[in-house]
Design an enzyme around this catalytic site. Sequence first.
Site, PDB file in Angstrom:
ATOM      1  N   SER A  43       0.701  -1.110   0.032  1.00  0.00           N
ATOM      2  CA  SER A  43       0.009  -0.011   0.052  1.00  0.00           C
ATOM      3  C   SER A  43       0.753   1.112  -0.032  1.00  0.00           C
ATOM      4  CB  SER A  43      -0.961  -0.108   1.155  1.00  0.00           C
ATOM      5  OG  SER A  43      -0.291   0.011   2.423  1.00  0.00           O
ATOM      6  N   ASP A 338      -4.062   8.016   7.752  1.00  0.00           N
ATOM      7  CA  ASP A 338      -4.585   7.128   8.184  1.00  0.00           C
ATOM      8  C   ASP A 338      -3.775   6.285   9.441  1.00  0.00           C
ATOM      9  OD1 ASP A 338      -3.304   5.074   6.952  1.00  0.00           O
ATOM     10  OD2 ASP A 338      -5.238   4.940   5.627  1.00  0.00           O
ATOM     11  N   HIS A 341      -0.608   4.794   7.109  1.00  0.00           N
ATOM     12  CA  HIS A 341       0.077   5.215   5.889  1.00  0.00           C
ATOM     13  C   HIS A 341       0.441   6.773   5.976  1.00  0.00           C
ATOM     14  CE1 HIS A 341      -2.601   1.911   4.666  1.00  0.00           C
ATOM     15  NE2 HIS A 341      -1.524   1.417   4.114  1.00  0.00           N
TER      16      HIS A 341
END
Length: 373
Positions: A43, A338, A341
């Site tokens: 991610s 978040d 991340h």
Amino acid sequence: MGSLRVSVYFLRFYAMVSIQITISQSRMCIPEKQAALFILGDSLFDVGNNNYINTTTSAQANFEPYGGTFFRYPTGRFSDGRVIPDFVAEYAKLPLILPYLHPASYLDYIFGANFASAGSGALVETRQGTVIDLKTQVSHFKQVSKLLKQKLGDVEAKALLSNAVYIFSIGGNDYSAPFLTTSSTVVLPYRPQQLVDVVIGNITSVIQEIYKEGGRKLGLLNVGPMNCFPIFRMMKNISSLEACQEEEASANARLHRRALPTMLQKLEKQLEGLKYSLTDFYGALVDVMKYPFKYGFLEGEVACCGGGAYRGDNSCGGKRGIEEFELCDNINDYVFFDSSHPTETAAQHFASLMWTGNSDFTHPYNLKQLFNM
């Protein structure tokens, strides 16, 4: 202002395509001295591949407020805006590199492709069935390699692939995913050192596959201290940066941090012409969390978007089982967007370390040096 920046990016993309690519019947000519960028990982590097697969909302970021500060709409990036590879592409004077699964990927990949998938790992069994694991990502790269040979011919395709830079962010989910469970007892299939050995072994195999296709220049991030991310600190009620680094997932990350450079040094001796850049994401993240003011941030430990302690409940966007969430006023003040991340601003910081970092965090080369080779 944000929409203007996006327009400039895409105008630049199409300008580069129209100016630098000429089509003569079925043959394409690639620009000289322009190295492509191929991206594999999780991610931290995914720019939207998971938008196109059957997965869960925990592995997707295609809803607001993701993407809001730069693109003005959610793109699938786990960020308020751009992620690390976007900045690397900018520094390399490349357009934004599209996700491999994007329907416009027929543009023949002369500038590269992004194969990364949020939630993926070096192990096939990491979130199996909901992500694109590293082994599958390299199989996608081989399909691109085959297409380039068909479009450009073997000689030009080999030149493109050997001149390209290949960047990786992988391993973190292999160490953290087993702990992101509601079960009070986590049973791992490997002991810590065995797990790290298997992860490193799988990364080694993928690098060897890329080398066989012509790849010679690698840029890697090691993995961050997972238990220091807001999501883990909330789950485990960890109060200090020192304590979170001692927890099991972070301990695995430290083992990985030691093993990765050893593996790369061995490969460099075994594979003629292989060059690499390794950036210490673990050390860089701990440093910016500990001393946020030093890097222009105000908050290094609490996420901008989410709820609960450290805003670590993974509720950002309200699509993952918790509808209510908080969003900070000034995203640029935060290291974390978040629960796990970085913000766009933090991503730019880590990308700059990869691009021009010195031996404090990046060695033996940085990405700028690799692109200029």
